[in-house]
Enzyme design. Structure first.
Site, short mmCIF file in Angstrom:
data_model
loop_
_atom_site.label_atom_id
_atom_site.label_comp_id
_atom_site.label_asym_id
_atom_site.label_seq_id
_atom_site.Cartn_x
_atom_site.Cartn_y
_atom_site.Cartn_z
N THR A 16 -7.35 26.82 -37.93
CA THR A 16 -7.70 27.89 -36.99
C THR A 16 -6.64 28.12 -35.92
OG1 THR A 16 -10.03 27.49 -37.30
CG2 THR A 16 -9.44 28.58 -35.27
N SER A 61 -7.86 23.69 -43.74
CA SER A 61 -7.92 22.25 -44.01
C SER A 61 -8.97 21.89 -45.06
CB SER A 61 -8.14 21.45 -42.72
OG SER A 61 -9.47 21.47 -42.31
N THR A 169 -14.42 11.43 -35.83
CA THR A 169 -15.25 12.27 -36.69
C THR A 169 -15.44 13.64 -36.02
OG1 THR A 169 -16.48 10.34 -37.41
CG2 THR A 169 -17.59 12.41 -37.72
N THR A 287 -22.96 3.03 -42.69
CA THR A 287 -24.21 3.59 -42.15
C THR A 287 -24.14 5.10 -41.96
OG1 THR A 287 -25.75 3.61 -40.29
CG2 THR A 287 -23.49 2.98 -39.78
N GLN A 288 -25.29 5.75 -42.09
CA GLN A 288 -25.40 7.19 -41.82
C GLN A 288 -25.37 7.46 -40.31
OE1 GLN A 288 -28.90 8.78 -43.74
NE2 GLN A 288 -28.33 7.92 -45.72
N1 ASP Z 1 -11.57 26.05 -41.39
C1 ASP Z 1 -10.63 25.62 -40.37
C2 ASP Z 1 -9.81 24.48 -40.94
O1 ASP Z 1 -10.26 23.36 -40.91
C3 ASP Z 1 -11.36 25.21 -39.15
C4 ASP Z 1 -10.49 24.81 -38.00
O2 ASP Z 1 -9.30 24.71 -38.05
O3 ASP Z 1 -11.07 24.56 -36.93
O4 ASP Z 1 -8.73 24.70 -41.40
#
Ligand code: ASP
Length: 352
Positions: A16, A61, A169, A287-288
């Site tokens: 993004t 990504s 995460t 773990t979740q």
């Molecule tokens: N869809 C985008 C990516 O991961 C989301 C982002 O960059 O925030 O490439």
């Protein structure tokens, strides 16, 4: 502190941060690094040099894969001696996977590799991308009094927090504050000053002699993706579990369990796991829960898993567990060696 002999390689993979809206469809599409740089004239004001490398074409990504990770490792390793640090612009969606993979693949790393991105494109007025990019560059260039890098490890910088990459995460698809490191403290916080949490940074901080031996970087390229993540839920069916565990070519399973590493105690379930581990499939218990650790000896339900040959992933994130397992399976260790190494911290990814 940084000096004019400092230079940073800025690697643009996509995401993004470097996208703009297609006027016809309204969807976000990648644009190139030159266009991105035009939106950040502040880049000229650093007292160190910044060179760039760009993925061609840049990718969302969601399209990251082991080939892209190998490419990143190759770019870092080929340019390792020439640069003081590396900043990788990356989509946020899989950034934590890439950061985790790189932490294992760049063995012996003693320079900063900082991943960052943004929730809003850099050309948008309210973008979080500028701040993330500029601070990441500053962190990658920062040195201690003896000239050594402040943060010689793979990190994610996002919305004022520098986190160990393989502890991080993505937790929010909306907020600027999109990443968390639940089981390890932030390595730095950026406010008026960038405050480094020195005792938590790369505990194997290299000595001056070690730093001078730049060949100490040992890049790895081997990864094996014959694994899966099996997320448990109450009522999970025997035929589903059996089908997953009998997937042709399967070598490893990350079992996403309840709470402190608990799973159903039904005999069909435990037998299926036990039979799989006897066939050499490595099963790791993660773990979740976002925070906390697996303690299989705590409840009987966890204890049964241990008896079935399942090994603890302790407090690893799912991203760290998946990429570490790819890395270990890729290196052709025996199943018992993979099990042992999964429980051993290789790059600060778990606490036992
Ligand atoms: N869809 C985008 C990516 O991961 C989301 C982002 O960059 O925030 O490439």
């Amino acid at each position: 502190m940084n000096g004019s002999d400092t230079s940073i390689l800025l690697i643009y993979t996509g995401g993004t941060i470097g996208m703009m809206e297609n006027p016809e469809t309204g969807a976000l599409e990648n644009f190139n690094l030159e266009q991105l740089q035009r939106h950040v004239p502040e880049l000229e004001r650093f007292d160190f040099s910044i060179d760039t490398y760009t993925f061609d074409p840049p990718i969302d990504s969601s399209d990251m894969d082991t080939e892209s990770w190998r490419k990143l490792v190759e770019v870092v390793s080929k340019n390792y001696a020439r640069y003081s640090g590396f900043v990788i612009l990356h989509g946020t969606d899989t950034m934590a996977f890439t950061a985790s993979a790189l932490s294992f693949m760049l063995e012996g790393l003693n320079k900063p590799v900082i991943l960052t991105g943004s929730q809003l494109p850099i050309g948008v007025l309210r973008t979080d991308g500028k701040e993330n990019l500029l601070t990441s560059l500053e962190i990658a260039a920062a040195t201690r009094e003896d000239g050594s890098p402040v943060v010689p490890e793979v990190c994610i910088f996002f919305e004022n927090h520098l986190m160990r990459g393989n502890r991080t995460t993505k937790i929010n698809a909306e907020d600027f504050n999109a990443f968390r490191s639940f089981n390890y403290p932030s390595l730095a916080t950026a406010g008026i000053h960038i405050k480094y949490n020195l005792p938590q940074i790369n505990t194997n901080h290299p000595t001056r002699e070690e730093r001078e031996v730049e060949r100490s970087l040992n890049p790895h390229y081997l990864l094996d993706t014959n694994l899966t993540v099996l997320k448990l839920f109450p009522g999970i069916g025997q035929h589903i579990v059996d089908a997953v565990l009998h997937t042709p070519g399967l070598k490893g399973v990350i079992l996403e369990t309840f709470g402190s590493g608990n799973a159903p105690s039904k005999p069909w379930f435990l037998n299926a796991l036990s039979e799989a581990t006897q066939r050499g499939i490595v099963v790791i218990n993660v773990t979740q829960c976002n925070a906390g650790t697996v303690e299989m000896e705590r409840y009987e339900t966890g204890y049964h898993l241990m008896q079935a040959g399942v090994v603890s992933g302790y407090d690893m994130t799912i991203e760290a567990a998946v990429t570490k397992l790819m890395f270990l399976l890729g290196h052709h260790y025996s199943p018992s060696e993979v099990r042992r190494l999964m429980m051993t911290p290789l790059a600060g990814e778990l606490t036992r």
